[in-house]
Write a protein that holds these residues in place. Sequence first.
Motif, PDB file in Angstrom:
ATOM      1  N   ALA A  14      -7.369  -9.371  -0.899  1.00  0.00           N
ATOM      2  CA  ALA A  14      -8.535  -8.887  -1.636  1.00  0.00           C
ATOM      3  C   ALA A  14      -9.072  -9.926  -2.607  1.00  0.00           C
ATOM      4  CB  ALA A  14      -8.179  -7.610  -2.388  1.00  0.00           C
TER       5      ALA A  14
ATOM      6  N   GLY B  72      -2.033  -1.275  -3.618  1.00  0.00           N
ATOM      7  CA  GLY B  72      -2.959  -0.152  -3.511  1.00  0.00           C
ATOM      8  C   GLY B  72      -2.170   1.140  -3.493  1.00  0.00           C
TER       9      GLY B  72
ATOM     10  N   THR C  12      -5.621  -2.656  -6.322  1.00  0.00           N
ATOM     11  CA  THR C  12      -6.870  -2.720  -5.577  1.00  0.00           C
ATOM     12  C   THR C  12      -7.805  -1.615  -6.045  1.00  0.00           C
ATOM     13  OG1 THR C  12      -5.948  -1.367  -3.791  1.00  0.00           O
ATOM     14  CG2 THR C  12      -5.807  -3.744  -3.559  1.00  0.00           C
TER      15      THR C  12
ATOM     16  N   ASP D 217       0.852  -1.185   0.000  1.00  0.00           N
ATOM     17  CA  ASP D 217       0.000   0.000   0.000  1.00  0.00           C
ATOM     18  C   ASP D 217       0.886   1.233   0.000  1.00  0.00           C
ATOM     19  OD1 ASP D 217      -3.065   0.868   0.585  1.00  0.00           O
ATOM     20  OD2 ASP D 217      -1.659   2.267   1.522  1.00  0.00           O
TER      21      ASP D 217
ATOM     22  N   ASN E 225      -8.676  -0.677   1.580  1.00  0.00           N
ATOM     23  CA  ASN E 225      -7.697  -1.710   1.943  1.00  0.00           C
ATOM     24  C   ASN E 225      -7.560  -1.832   3.455  1.00  0.00           C
ATOM     25  OD1 ASN E 225      -7.152  -2.203  -0.746  1.00  0.00           O
ATOM     26  ND2 ASN E 225      -5.366  -0.857  -0.815  1.00  0.00           N
TER      27      ASN E 225
ATOM     28  N   ASN F  52      -3.441  -1.939   5.969  1.00  0.00           N
ATOM     29  CA  ASN F  52      -3.750  -1.583   4.575  1.00  0.00           C
ATOM     30  C   ASN F  52      -3.095  -2.553   3.598  1.00  0.00           C
ATOM     31  OD1 ASN F  52      -1.196  -0.686   5.252  1.00  0.00           O
ATOM     32  ND2 ASN F  52      -1.597   1.451   4.775  1.00  0.00           N
TER      33      ASN F  52
ATOM     34  N   ALA G 118      -4.855  -5.353   1.012  1.00  0.00           N
ATOM     35  CA  ALA G 118      -4.550  -5.512  -0.413  1.00  0.00           C
ATOM     36  C   ALA G 118      -4.214  -6.965  -0.728  1.00  0.00           C
ATOM     37  CB  ALA G 118      -3.385  -4.597  -0.795  1.00  0.00           C
TER      38      ALA G 118
ATOM     39  N   SER H   9      -9.027   3.843  -2.862  1.00  0.00           N
ATOM     40  CA  SER H   9      -8.835   2.431  -2.526  1.00  0.00           C
ATOM     41  C   SER H   9      -8.048   2.251  -1.234  1.00  0.00           C
ATOM     42  CB  SER H   9      -8.116   1.696  -3.664  1.00  0.00           C
ATOM     43  OG  SER H   9      -6.820   2.228  -3.878  1.00  0.00           O
TER      44      SER H   9
ATOM     45  N   GLY I  78     -12.694  -2.562  -2.687  1.00  0.00           N
ATOM     46  CA  GLY I  78     -11.987  -3.576  -1.917  1.00  0.00           C
ATOM     47  C   GLY I  78     -11.630  -4.824  -2.695  1.00  0.00           C
TER      48      GLY I  78
END
Length: 513
Positions: free
Chosen positions: A440, A62, A228, A6, A254, A433, A437, A250, A232
């Motif tokens: 997901a 993400g 991502t 992320d 996440n 986060n 990701a 996003s 989600g």
Amino acid sequence: MRMGIDVGGTNTDAVMMDGAEVVAKVKVPTTTDVSGGVLEAVSRLLERARVPVGQIRGVMLGTTHFTNALVERRRLQEVAAVRLGLPATAALPPMVDWPCDLRRALGDHGFLAHGGHEFDGRRLSPVEAGELRRIAREIGRRGLRSVAIASVFSPVNPEAELEAAAILREVLPDASLSLSHEIGRMGLLERENAAILNACLKDVSTTTIRAFHDALAQAGVLAPLYLTQNDGTLMSSDRAERYPAFTLCSGPTNSMRGAAFLTGLADAMVVDIGGTTTDVGALRRGLPREASMTLRVAGVRCNFRMPDVLSIGLGGGSHVLDGPLRIGPRSTGHELTQRALVFGGDTLTATDIAVAAGCAVMGDRAKVAHLADELVARAALRIHEMVEAAIDRGKPAAADIPVVLVGGGSSLICRPLQGTSEIVRPRHAEVANAVGAAIAHVSGEVDRVVNLESRSRDDALAEAQAEAIAKASAAGADPASIHLLDIEEVPLAYLPSNATRIRVKAIGDLRNG
């Protein structure tokens, strides 16, 4: 193995996951260039995990990069917005209610043409090829390379947009086209806005995603890259290049998915405190509650799948000023470890208050020993009050509810919060986060208005469900794992002919290979 990354405004977080287990995690400052922080995070993660790169099944990333480009009005393409709706829709031209500076950044190129459909799929007016060719030649004369096409009720019948796209490609073979029925939901202006935002981000998406690929290649990771989306779920990097608008917002999604995964809670509030902002949202059945109304992205009303998240200007790097007391929204961002007092800097931040109040242990506490106890107490109280107010605004009901604290700045909170039944701090909360990701799913969604006078309700639902499942499979979901998550029917009393809006969402696990 899955790698989750992320890229936030302050830090880039990365985790290596083996099934449900977090094998290794890292947090590094986000760099100004796109790939530097990603490369450092991936390199450190591989060192800690000691996992052969050949075992990595996929990289799930993400990023706030596209959102930041809109907010900062930087690196955006000028866009030709072509609307098919004449003789109707002329009263409100494209980008009519946009922030003036953003409209100027995109060139304010709006074109109206004939076309579109009624709510039940009947033609509003025919597409006129000659008219569109004249518009295409004018677009070429202005040197525009990105075009957004929107027609009335295109989610019900996309034929007008597809016809227009074919005509425009004849005249503008090198132009990038964004079709609104592929991006937004019902509601012409909001769906058109979403298509225009997507179109203006095309150059940024190409440059950014290629930089991500380069960073992974330099680290020796050749696994497929997924980005991502703001609901989600995942999409391939190729699809993300075509639809960068799906990544907007996003980051909070996440974090909420990661919070649900790490705690096992299906219904709770999630408070994600980062370096610059705090994002507060509700979990419903383990997924972020989607916004039921139109939301604004960088000041623009849009209607694609967005989490119902409230963001406030409070984070670990938030500036703290006295006389009167003010906390945020200005922040040190990724320079926190250089500018905060506890790290030898000269800026009083929320992190310094947390350390002085005994909430957090980091840096050198002796460097904040000179702060007045009264200031520390007032600032710590204000931080908690800001979070309490955000929770109260985002709660689905008045009753107390569990709250999950995640994010690198979650140490700012060290006492009970009003309106909560309990505070849960899961293990690996600081990288929730990246966990979100990594775990997901892949999704497919259908949102359309149907006429139930000419067909049965069961047939309409079955067709929408089959289409949602097919979209999820096409996006990369394992067909055996796909299941229906949401089915909504909303009768539209203001339209004739027994019109009903149907929304169906299907999700599944990422397909191997």
